[in-house]
Design an enzyme around this catalytic site. Sequence first.
Site, PDB file in Angstrom:
ATOM      1  N   ASP A 163       0.562  -1.567   0.229  1.00 50.55           N
ATOM      2  CA  ASP A 163      -0.568   0.341  -0.489  1.00 50.55           C
ATOM      3  C   ASP A 163       0.926   1.341  -0.035  1.00 50.55           C
ATOM      4  OD1 ASP A 163      -2.258  -1.883   0.309  1.00 50.55           O
ATOM      5  OD2 ASP A 163      -1.289  -1.881   2.437  1.00 50.55           O
ATOM      6  N   HIS A 191      -5.407  -3.349   6.198  1.00 44.15           N
ATOM      7  CA  HIS A 191      -4.450  -3.994   4.740  1.00 44.15           C
ATOM      8  C   HIS A 191      -6.013  -4.375   3.813  1.00 44.15           C
ATOM      9  CE1 HIS A 191      -2.558  -5.140   1.182  1.00 44.15           C
ATOM     10  NE2 HIS A 191      -3.301  -6.840   1.224  1.00 44.15           N
TER      11      HIS A 191
HETATM   12  P1  NAD Z   1      -1.773 -18.299  -4.306  1.00 38.65           P
HETATM   13  O1  NAD Z   1      -3.472 -19.508  -4.786  1.00 38.65           O
HETATM   14  O2  NAD Z   1      -0.904 -18.204  -5.866  1.00 38.65           O
HETATM   15  O3  NAD Z   1      -1.133 -19.322  -3.453  1.00 38.65           O
HETATM   16  C1  NAD Z   1      -1.043 -19.727  -2.059  1.00 38.65           C
HETATM   17  C2  NAD Z   1      -0.471 -20.623  -1.953  1.00 38.65           C
HETATM   18  O4  NAD Z   1      -0.223 -20.954  -0.545  1.00 38.65           O
HETATM   19  C3  NAD Z   1      -0.765 -21.755  -1.976  1.00 38.65           C
HETATM   20  O5  NAD Z   1       0.763 -22.468  -3.463  1.00 38.65           O
HETATM   21  C4  NAD Z   1      -1.306 -22.882  -1.111  1.00 38.65           C
HETATM   22  O6  NAD Z   1      -0.961 -24.264  -1.949  1.00 38.65           O
HETATM   23  C5  NAD Z   1      -0.549 -22.708  -0.218  1.00 38.65           C
HETATM   24  N1  NAD Z   1      -1.528 -22.566   1.190  1.00 38.65           N
HETATM   25  C6  NAD Z   1      -2.401 -22.753   1.730  1.00 38.65           C
HETATM   26  N2  NAD Z   1      -2.395 -23.141   3.094  1.00 38.65           N
HETATM   27  C7  NAD Z   1      -1.615 -23.356   2.803  1.00 38.65           C
HETATM   28  C8  NAD Z   1      -0.894 -23.889   4.541  1.00 38.65           C
HETATM   29  N3  NAD Z   1      -1.553 -23.663   5.462  1.00 38.65           N
HETATM   30  N4  NAD Z   1       0.550 -24.291   4.331  1.00 38.65           N
HETATM   31  C9  NAD Z   1       1.947 -23.921   3.727  1.00 38.65           C
HETATM   32  N5  NAD Z   1       0.847 -23.272   2.658  1.00 38.65           N
HETATM   33  C10 NAD Z   1      -0.173 -22.866   2.099  1.00 38.65           C
HETATM   34  O7  NAD Z   1      -1.599 -17.106  -3.734  1.00 38.65           O
HETATM   35  P2  NAD Z   1      -0.959 -15.784  -3.879  1.00 38.65           P
HETATM   36  O8  NAD Z   1      -1.650 -15.034  -4.596  1.00 38.65           O
HETATM   37  O9  NAD Z   1       0.626 -16.424  -4.015  1.00 38.65           O
HETATM   38  O10 NAD Z   1      -1.552 -14.816  -2.656  1.00 38.65           O
HETATM   39  C11 NAD Z   1      -1.448 -15.597  -0.796  1.00 38.65           C
HETATM   40  C12 NAD Z   1      -1.944 -14.698   0.440  1.00 38.65           C
HETATM   41  O11 NAD Z   1      -1.111 -13.330   0.185  1.00 38.65           O
HETATM   42  C13 NAD Z   1      -2.751 -14.404  -0.399  1.00 38.65           C
HETATM   43  O12 NAD Z   1      -3.547 -14.235   0.915  1.00 38.65           O
HETATM   44  C14 NAD Z   1      -3.731 -13.185  -0.730  1.00 38.65           C
HETATM   45  O13 NAD Z   1      -4.371 -12.433  -0.457  1.00 38.65           O
HETATM   46  C15 NAD Z   1      -1.923 -12.449   0.144  1.00 38.65           C
HETATM   47  N6  NAD Z   1      -1.823 -11.215  -0.266  1.00 38.65           N
HETATM   48  C16 NAD Z   1      -1.227 -10.010   0.164  1.00 38.65           C
HETATM   49  C17 NAD Z   1      -1.238  -9.189  -0.197  1.00 38.65           C
HETATM   50  C18 NAD Z   1      -0.567  -8.074   0.728  1.00 38.65           C
HETATM   51  O14 NAD Z   1      -0.468  -6.797   1.178  1.00 38.65           O
HETATM   52  N7  NAD Z   1      -0.430  -7.477   2.892  1.00 38.65           N
HETATM   53  C19 NAD Z   1      -0.349  -8.765  -1.517  1.00 38.65           C
HETATM   54  C20 NAD Z   1      -1.340 -10.094  -2.234  1.00 38.65           C
HETATM   55  C21 NAD Z   1      -1.787 -10.808  -2.221  1.00 38.65           C
HETATM   56  C1  LMR Z   2      -3.156  -6.342  -2.930  1.00 40.21           C
HETATM   57  O1  LMR Z   2      -3.231  -5.417  -2.102  1.00 40.21           O
HETATM   58  O2  LMR Z   2      -2.937  -6.599  -3.680  1.00 40.21           O
HETATM   59  C2  LMR Z   2      -3.738  -8.143  -2.207  1.00 40.21           C
HETATM   60  O3  LMR Z   2      -4.044  -7.308  -0.309  1.00 40.21           O
HETATM   61  C3  LMR Z   2      -4.307  -8.925  -2.696  1.00 40.21           C
HETATM   62  C4  LMR Z   2      -6.090  -8.112  -2.787  1.00 40.21           C
HETATM   63  O4  LMR Z   2      -7.095  -9.178  -1.967  1.00 40.21           O
HETATM   64  O5  LMR Z   2      -6.086  -7.150  -2.936  1.00 40.21           O
END
Ligand code: NAD
Ligand code: LMR
Length: 328
Positions: A163, A191
Amino acid sequence: MASSATAPVKVTVTGAAGQIGYALLFRIASGQLLGADVPVKLSLLEIPPAIKAAEGTAMELDDCAFPLLSGIEITDDPNVAFNGTNVALLVGAMPRKAGMERGDLLGANGGIFGPQGKAINDHAADDIKVLVVGNPANTNALIAQQHAPDVPADRFTAMTRLDHNRALSQLSAKLQVPVTEIKKMTIWGNHSATQYPDLFHAEVGGKVAAEQVDSEWLKETFIPTVAKRGAAIIEARGASSAASAANAAIDHVYDWVNGTDWTSAAVVSDGSYGVPEGLISSFPVRAANGTFEIIQGLEIDAFSRERIDASVRELEEERTAVRELGLI
Ligand code: NAD
Ligand code: LMR
C-alpha cells in the site's frame, strides 16, 4: 540474525508454490531480501497437493546457481519448516476473488495461522522475524502472534508496504516527481479498503504533500485508488497482485533488517496514536538494529483522526470475529 559470510540465514516461505511464492523465492535467493553478502537457506512450506509444484520451483532455483543459496528444504510440516528459522514469510493462504473484501477470507484462512504461530513459538531461532502476507494480513498476524507466547510480540508484523509503495507511485505520477523525492509516506490501519494513506505527513521537496495537491484529488482519487488497488488488479488480471506483493515483502524485510528512517508496517500497537494495545495496525515506523519502532509525536488532525479510527475499528471487529471463531 546471522550476517557473516559463512552462516546462512534460514528463511521460511509458506505457500511457496503459489504465485507470490514464485515471484519471491528467486529474489530471496539472489540476495535481495537480506543483502548481497548474506547467504540464505530456504525452507518451502506447502500443503501436500502443492509439494510437487514446490519441488519444481526448487529445481529452477537450483538451475539459477545462486552463489548465496546454501540449501533448499521442502516440507508440509510446519514444525520442520520453522525449525531454526530466522525469517518467516507467511504467504500461504487463499487469495480473494473479484467481489470479495479481504476480511471475507478470515474464516477460510484464519485457521492456518494458529498452528504456524505455535510451530514458530516452539522451533524458530531466537532472533525470528515474521512477516504475514496472507490475507487478511493484520488479523492473521495477530492470530499467529497469539499462538507464540514465548516470542517477543514485536517480531510479528503484517504487510502494508505494498500500500505504501502504491501511495508513492500515485503521488509521484500526480506531481511528476521521482518516487525518491517523496519522504515520510504513511499508511495507517488495516491492509483493507479502510486503510488511510496519509499525505499530511508525507513531504515532497521538503514541503507537505497534502498542500501540493488539491483536496478533492486527495479525497476522491488518491485515497480510494490506493485503498482499492488490490481489487482493481484482481479485476484486470483475474488474479491478485503477485510480483508487486513479493517486491513489497522484500522491501519490508530488507528495511527491518538493514534499517530505515521512515516506512509503513503493521506492527503490534503499544497504544500509540490511540490504537488499542495489541492490535496489529499499520503505523509510520523506523527500523534500527533489527527492530521496528513506531515514529512518535505526529500531530493528527480531525480529517486523519476520523480515517485512522475507522480502519482501527475494523481491526477491532476482525479481532472480535476471530475470537468468536475460537482462533485466538
Ligand atoms: P496462491 O493461491 O497463488 O498461493 C497460495 C499458496 O498457499 C498455494 O500454493 C497453497 O497451496 C498454499 N497454502 C495454502 N494453505 C497453506 C498452508 N496451510 N501452509 C502452507 N501453504 C499453504 O495465492 P497468492 O497469490 O500467492 O497469495 C497468497 C496470499 O497473499 C493471499 O491470501 C493473498 O490475498 C495475499 N496477498 C497479500 C498482499 C498484501 O499486501 N498483504 C498482497 C497480495 C496478496
Ligand atoms: C493486494 O492488496 O493486492 C492484495 O492484498 C490482494 C487483494 O486481495 O487485494
